[in-house]
Motif scaffolding. Structure first.
Motif, mmCIF file in Angstrom:
data_model
loop_
_atom_site.group_PDB
_atom_site.id
_atom_site.type_symbol
_atom_site.label_atom_id
_atom_site.label_comp_id
_atom_site.label_asym_id
_atom_site.label_seq_id
_atom_site.Cartn_x
_atom_site.Cartn_y
_atom_site.Cartn_z
ATOM 1 N N LEU A 110 -1.699 5.978 -12.895
ATOM 2 C CA LEU A 110 -2.928 5.518 -12.232
ATOM 3 C C LEU A 110 -3.951 5.081 -13.267
ATOM 4 N N GLU A 111 -3.974 5.786 -14.407
ATOM 5 C CA GLU A 111 -4.909 5.374 -15.465
ATOM 6 C C GLU A 111 -4.537 3.991 -15.987
ATOM 7 N N VAL A 129 -3.051 3.905 -2.894
ATOM 8 C CA VAL A 129 -3.089 2.755 -3.797
ATOM 9 C C VAL A 129 -2.825 1.542 -2.917
ATOM 10 N N GLU A 130 -3.675 0.544 -3.041
ATOM 11 C CA GLU A 130 -3.522 -0.631 -2.193
ATOM 12 C C GLU A 130 -3.636 -1.894 -3.040
ATOM 13 N N VAL A 131 -2.691 -2.779 -2.840
ATOM 14 C CA VAL A 131 -2.736 -4.059 -3.552
ATOM 15 C C VAL A 131 -3.608 -4.991 -2.716
ATOM 16 N N ALA A 141 0.857 -1.189 0.000
ATOM 17 C CA ALA A 141 0.000 0.000 0.000
ATOM 18 C C ALA A 141 0.889 1.234 0.000
ATOM 19 N N VAL A 142 0.382 2.321 -0.577
ATOM 20 C CA VAL A 142 1.147 3.564 -0.556
ATOM 21 C C VAL A 142 0.188 4.740 -0.427
ATOM 22 N N ASP A 143 0.630 5.711 0.362
ATOM 23 C CA ASP A 143 -0.155 6.923 0.589
ATOM 24 C C ASP A 143 0.475 8.035 -0.255
ATOM 25 N N LEU A 144 -0.210 8.416 -1.330
ATOM 26 C CA LEU A 144 0.382 9.367 -2.269
ATOM 27 C C LEU A 144 0.534 10.751 -1.640
ATOM 28 N N GLU A 146 -7.806 1.821 -5.629
ATOM 29 C CA GLU A 146 -7.222 3.165 -5.681
ATOM 30 C C GLU A 146 -8.287 4.178 -5.325
ATOM 31 N N GLY A 147 -7.936 5.126 -4.458
ATOM 32 C CA GLY A 147 -8.886 6.162 -4.074
ATOM 33 C C GLY A 147 -8.418 6.870 -2.818
#
Ligand code: SF4
Length: 474
Positions: free
Chosen positions: A421-422, A440-442, A399-402, A435-436
């Motif tokens: 992201l697209e 972004v989370e796997v 997971a990542v926090d943009l 994603e939201g």
């Protein structure tokens, strides 16, 4: 608890088991791609301005909060060549041939020590290869003593070495332990005699057992096994035996590597082809069988391919958010500056990567003439550093926090990765990624596809002229 929390083992067993991956998804995503042990990846390294590179290294000497150093020493010698080997190594019968190499390693440390402040705390030392226990006991003693004389090893440092259980002696083990080595890693690969014979690495399970027993009798409890799947003659039965024997011996950490078949880079791997390599579906079944048994046996799945007892440093690093990934795979100590010594070694210091000459002769000539042995590297710009963090977060935490990345790097992270992201859309539709809200989370189902997810954020991959540099992602 998030979807990516490794403590949710029931969820893992329900959803992330690679044996449940629909065949259509395997076909769709089994492309070639990097394992991201660095970003940008090593094939993108090139000529670098050494003044600029060493200038960036010197700046790290004056950091107000020093993250510390991680030293890696590469010992590029083995007695025989395993057919699956993807490492930089040379086959030598006589260990005395490595004596001058040890001398040169110490000379390289002296050279680098004139650039990097030696008083900086060393929080990790790792010996890898090749085979570190190829060295004669006297050379090993000289090398380990030489490291201690030159650097300031922190009291709680993690000192580790990769060992070949077929050849390591009690004398060598005792030298490592006497120098404070507290995590030893055994190249086990598999226990099945037919598999080991196929890859030309005949080894008796008793040899592994004897090394484990000796280490434990001397108080060394942190033991790692390297296992590998994707080899000829492996199937679900051999996988079950591999897991059962591993559980019986009880290492604290296990790396279960996906064999990288890259015969265009390592021609000796071609010899495995007539023996029949498992396809992606069988590999998933083998990986799933081992992983399920390990998880049921009390190990936590960490990152893409590691398992650890909850009290192992790797598990603790995961929970503390300091899990890292570098050229040795998953490790502790995110943020440390890595200095590599020895032919082909790759250093990663601040916003730089740099690789030593891969040839023994070129490396030796540079070191003996007190020149830099670095021949190629990469100077990262702030966007590279931000993307490196992004890929690291995904690989380590899924997971990542943009927004956090934007604050950390003073850049508009969501804006810079908008097109990426697209391109994630198909993976979102396939249920592999969410994603939201700036995250972004796997998903658990997406974990086996982590390399594919990260490739989306790699701004150099599209420029890559040689897709065949990399192994298959699945
Ligand atoms: S022992 Fe390791 S480095 Fe040496 S040949 Fe075998 S796989 Fe390669």
């Amino acid at each position: 608890m998030t979807d990516s929390d490794p403590r949710d083992l029931d969820a893992w067993l329900r959803s992330a088991d690679p044996r449940r991956i629909p065949a259509g998804l395997i076909e769709k995503y089994a492309v070639r791609g990097p394992r991201y042990t660095s970003y940008p990846t090593a094939p993108h390294f090139g000529a670098v301005d050494l003044d600029e590179l060493y200038g960036r290294w010197r700046e790290r000497n004056a950091l107000a909060e020093d993250p510390g150093l991680s030293l890696y020493l590469h010992i590029p010698f083995c007695r025989t060549l395993c057919r699956f080997c993807g490492c930089h190594t040379h086959i030598r019968r006589d260990p005395a041939r490595a004596t001058p190499y040890v001398h040169d390693l110490l000379a390289e440390m002296d050279f680098v020590g004139s650039i990097v402040e030696r008083a900086r705390p060393v929080r990790q030392v790792a010996l890898g290869g090749g085979t570190p226990n190829f060295l004669l006991p006297a050379d090993l003693e000289r090398l380990l003593g030489g490291i201690e004389e030159r650097w300031r090893i922190a009291r709680d440092a993690e000192l580790s070495a990769e060992l070949d259980p077929r050849t390591v002696t009690r004398e060598q083990l005792d030298i490592f332990l006497a120098h404070g080595f507290n995590r030893l890693s055994l190249g086990v690969q598999d226990f099945d005699p037919r598999v080991l014979e196929a890859v030309r690495r005949t080894q008796d399970g008793l040899q592994v057992e004897a090394v484990v027993d000796h280490l434990r009798s001397r108080g060394c409890m942190e033991i790692n096994f390297d296992l590998i799947y994707g080899l000829p003659r492996q199937d679900e039965d051999t996988a079950a035996s591999m897991a059962a024997k591993t559980l019986e011996l009880g290492p604290t950490r296990i790396a279960l590597y996906n064999y990288a078949h890259v015969p265009w880079l390592k021609p000796h791997q071609k010899k495995l082809e007539p023996l029949g390599l498992p396809d992606a579906a069988l590999k998933a079944a083998i990986q799933g069988t081992v992983a399920e048994a390990l998880i049921k046996g009390g190990y936590l799945p960490i990152g893409m391919d590691h398992f650890a007892r909850p009290d192992d440093r790797l598990a603790r690093a995961f929970f503390e958010g300091t899990l890292h990934r570098n050229f040795m795979g998953y490790t502790t100590g995110r943020g440390l500056d890595q200095l590599a010594f020895g032919a082909s070694g790759i250093s990663g210091v601040g916003s730089t990567y740099a690789q030593d000459d891969r040839t023994l002769e070129g490396w030796r000539d540079a070191v003996r003439s007190s020149r830099s042995a670095l021949v190629r590297g990469f100077l990262l710009d702030p966007e590279d550093e931000m993307r490196r963090d992004l890929i690291l977060d995904l690989f380590c935490n899924f997971a990542v926090d943009l927004s956090a990345l934007s604050s950390r790097w003073g850049l508009d992270c969501p804006g810079l990765v908008e097109a990426d992201l697209e391109r994630l859309e198909p993976m979102i539709r396939d249920g592999l990624v969410r994603e939201g809200d700036g995250r972004v989370e796997v998903t658990l189902e997406g974990r086996p596809f982590i390399r594919n997810v990260c490739m989306t954020f790699d701004r150099y991959l599209e420029q890559d002229p040689a897709e065949r540099r990399y192994s298959r992602t699945l």
